[in-house]
Structures are given as C-alpha cells and as structure tokens.
Design an enzyme around this catalytic site. Sequence first.
Site, PDB file in Angstrom:
ATOM      1  CG  PHE A  15     -14.372  11.226   1.778  1.00  0.00           C
ATOM      2  CD1 PHE A  15     -15.780  12.097   2.134  1.00  0.00           C
ATOM      3  CD2 PHE A  15     -14.283  10.989   0.284  1.00  0.00           C
ATOM      4  CE1 PHE A  15     -16.634  12.016   1.221  1.00  0.00           C
ATOM      5  CE2 PHE A  15     -15.278  11.066  -0.635  1.00  0.00           C
ATOM      6  CZ  PHE A  15     -16.365  11.645  -0.407  1.00  0.00           C
ATOM      7  CG  ASP A  48       1.685   0.390  -3.085  1.00  0.00           C
ATOM      8  OD1 ASP A  48       2.532  -0.230  -3.435  1.00  0.00           O
ATOM      9  OD2 ASP A  48       2.057   1.683  -2.392  1.00  0.00           O
ATOM     10  CB  SER A  62       3.164   4.122  -7.658  1.00  0.00           C
ATOM     11  OG  SER A  62       2.797   2.903  -7.039  1.00  0.00           O
TER      12      SER A  62
END
Length: 624
Positions: A390, A437, A210
């Site tokens: 978060f 993923d 990635s």
Amino acid sequence: MTRMAVASWMWSQPGLARIPALPRGCCVTLLLPPISRVSVLSSDPGLIIPTSQDPWKAEPKAPAHRSEHRLASDHCQPIPSHPRWSYLWARERKQVLECTMISPFLVLAIGTCLTNSLVPEKEKDPKYWRDQAQQTLKNALRLQKLNTNVAKNVIMFLGDGMGVSTVTAARILKGQLHHNPGEETRLEMDKFPYVALSKTYNTNAQVPDSAGTATAYLCGVKANEGTVGVSAATQRTQCNTTQGNEVTSILRWAKDSGKSVGIVTTTRVNHATPSAAYAHSADRDWYSDNEMPPEALSQGCKDIAYQLMHNVRDIEVIMGGGRKYMFPKNRTDVEYEMDEKARGTRLDGLNLVDIWKSFKPRHKHSHYVWNRTELLTLDPYGVDYLLGLFEPGDMQYELNRNSTTDPSLSEMVEIAIKILSKNPKGFFLLVEGGRIDHGHHEGKAKQALHEAVEMDQAIGRAGAMTSLEDTLTIVTADHSHVFTFGGYTPRGNSIFGLAPMVSDTDKKPFTSILYGNGPGYKVVGGERENVSMVDYAHNNYQAQSAVPLRHETHGGEDVAVFAKGPMAHLLHGVHEQNYIPHVMAYAACIGANLDHCASASSAGGPSPGPLFLLLALPSLGILF
C-alpha cells in the site's frame, strides 16, 4: 491533593500563573482584589492565566467585589489573539472563561475543588476497590483450570518498540480518546490472563535492534544485532558468513505442518520484523539488491524482497508497505507518479509482483492490490492468496493515513483472518504494529502512541473473530525505547500535557512525556526551550530529550509478553526472548517437538493429556 500542593503549582516565571485543570461544572468562589483582567483557560494541561506582568496591561482599579463562577460552556468567551498564546489553540484546549483576577483565595478554592473532583465518585467508596479486587481474585481462581488444548491457530502481535511505558501511556490515551480520565482504562492486551517478561538483548548487544530480536521471537534462536534468520555465527554485512547458519521460523514450521500463514505489518513487508519470518540475511538493510554491496551480490547473497517471493512461495497473506523494492529501478510508482523516491529500486530488473503471481497455482484465486479500495472490494472468502503493498516504503502513520488509499491495521487483520481461517488445519499470523518504533525514533510520542492504540484495536478485532479454545494469541514487543512520562501529573491529565510544576533548576515548564535522548533536544538563547511557547499537542511535536541525537534510541529493559488461549500459561515469569516461538510451536503441535501430541497429523491435533504435558515440559529447553 492539598491546598499547599495546588499553591505550589503556580508558575513562578513573569507573566504567567498556572493551576491544574478544573473539571467541567466545578463551582469556584472567587474573592477577587481589584488588580486586572485575566483569562482562565480550562484545558488538558491545566488553567493558563496571564497575570498583571503579562503584556496585557492591567485595567483601572475598581472596588473589591465577590464573584462566583461555574466553569461551564455557557460562560466561555474567546481570548484576544496574541502571538505568545498561539500554542493554546490545539484541539485539546477548548474551554475559555473570562473573569477578573487570580488571587490566593482562588488557589485555595481550586485546591478544595480538585481534592473532591479529580477522584470519580465511586472510587471514594472503599467497597468499590474491595469488590473489584474480589472479582479479580475469582477470575484468577478460574485460571487454575489450564487450557491444554492444541492451538489450531496462532496469532502473534508484535508492537515494535512497545515497551512497558508505551503500553501504559497508550492505555491512558485510549481512555482519553473515549472522554475518560484514562488511567482506569483496559487495553485489549490488558485483558489477557497471562503476562511474562522477555529479556531482549542480542547476542552481541546489551540494547538490541529489531532484527536480532525478530530472529529470537520468530526463529527461537538469539542472534547478532542487524541480522535476520541466521544464528550468531553470522556477522553483520558479511555475506560469506551466512551459508550454513540459516535458522527457520515458526511461520515455516506452520507452513510445513499444513497450516496457512500470513504477515501483516505497517512497515515495509521486507523490514526487520517480518523479514525474520522468511529471510536469511547478514544485513537487515538489504531491502533490495540496490541496497547491497557488490561483494555480497558476487558471493551469491539475495536481497530480502527477493527472498520474500522465493523462500516460502506459498505464504497466503502478505500486507504492508515496501512496493518500490518489488519493481525495476526508476519504474514510476502507481500512486506517487511524480515522486522520484517512490520509484522502483531493483537493479536486476525483476518485477517481483509478477514473479509472485507466477508461483501461484492457476486454479487458485490470487490477488495483488495496492490501495484500500481494491482491498475492501475483495471477497476474502474467495481469495486464496493476497499480496497488498500500500506504500512505496513504510505505511503512513495512523494519524496521517489516507483512508482512501491505505487500510488501517485493524482492517488488514480482519481480512487476513478471514482468508486464513478457511484452512481446516488452522493458521499462523504475524501482525506488526511497526510504526510505534518509528514514532519514538523521531521523538513524536503522539504518533507512536496512536499507533499503539490502533494495534490494540486490531488485537480486539482478532479476538472477536477467534476462540480461546483453539487460538493462542500472544502480544509482545521486540524492545523498548528511552520513552518516559512522569512529573506528578494529576489524575486525568492529558497524556500529552504539561507536568503540574516547573523545573526547580531552570524555572521552565515541561511536558509529562520526555525522552532520554533524541531529536527533541532544543536550546533557545542558551537555555532549554520553553515548551509553553510551542504547540506541544501537535501530532508531530518532538518531546524534549536529555541528550541530542538525530534519532532516539531503543531501551534495553525487559518487555511484556501477554498471552491467552491454549498453553498460554507456559508464558510466565521472566524468559529469554527466544523462548516465545518454542511455546507457540509446542501449543500448536508444529516444529520438531511433537512427542506430547497424540497425532500431529490430524487437523489441529487432539488435546495432549496433563501427564503427557508434564512429561514433555522438560524438553522445551532442547527444542529445535
């Protein structure tokens, strides 16, 4: 479906017979011999029927009789509890009917019923398909008038690991979540008029990762596996090969042109995909200085979290996970006070959230939030800069999300667009559905596909808030996975259900979804695990794989690119992955190639004429 095909669906192993799922309301005439009591389950993978060889013993013989049953809820009765059948009680399996015994007559009757009922009534009429095709043709003809406006806004949705098989399976899941068969459903990305294929290989890898792919589709340059924001001259982990080989991204190009910019992700904000937008690192795993080798630190390389706050200091919106990488080592997390793994990681003692705040002009409204409640309390039209972290690491899977503490991807996208759209010059927004993923790597297809469905919802939300006239939207993936589904499943079969057959080798059932490799490889008693003995509809069920690996791998095939809006037609055919940001920059009149723009300094810029457009197209190959 022929009667012979239905008959072949019967399970051959002792104690169990199986026939495809019957649609509710299907009337079946049963000619039943006096053998034993059985329970018929109308469920997502099909009807599961214990036969006379099951531990449930046959009842005393009785005279043969004729019985007719309609499969409807008023006939449903619970099956007696039995340890072998605990897997039947997932949410997807709802209808239960007690009747008297399966027979060849039942199989034939069901074959006739399935032939007539699996196909929606309207699809039996050839006119339905002809009219559908003609309407699609009319829509295609309208596309002959190209949208050559300058893209004031550019939104890129990146489904990490969202290969074509994942897109198709997510489409079916979306439909089934709305109580439809699923195959006929349209994802939001399916509605985009232009589709291309992207070649995903890294400069040194046939099957990519990635980081190298993010450098390609954000910076316009293919790179080595494991590196972000640098050219192929940089070797992974080698800090001293970084300097002079940095490449900038479309986020930087947009910011330099006066646009607002944002990053929204369900992973850490310093993970591979988002980091290529702002960082230059020889190793994607250098999340904070805690993860860097002493040699790299001594040579002056900076960790990715540090670069997020320093390289492009005025990113308007940053939302995702990764909180722990912003705080000093062992600092207690605000949410998980007792979790040591959630504590701060930084060895340099820096508080990057405070540094982020210090870089913002005093007359601007900057907000740091760490939970959904704080986020939704904000008036986005009164926010100039937003940092939302978060989770300490990646955000929770959508199926596991705490709706009090963690916002959904759709909610983050909506707030980001409201903040960014205040800029009259427009914006660039990168949105990553990053945990697709992760679900695949863990062999948890249900988690991965629900992540994809949520990203598609975010795509729809963004589309409703923007205009095709001035917003270029691109949806693509960085790479695929060795994820597949097959097995000749019937129309409407649960995407997480069983194939309608058993293996002709080991005589065991199998799920439609399988992986080429991964953690789902399991051997029980020297044989492949019998999936009928486990809850294969569980959120965390790990689908079976051909090769045992702790983590499933990426796939190397091309991925889809969906595009709509200004200059979307430039994405067509098969492209190198690094072509994508050049198209986005060309459409928005940003970056180095501005020859086709009459005035790049005007707000959004005017529409380039067709002649200028055609003359400028050859220069795409030498952009940047």
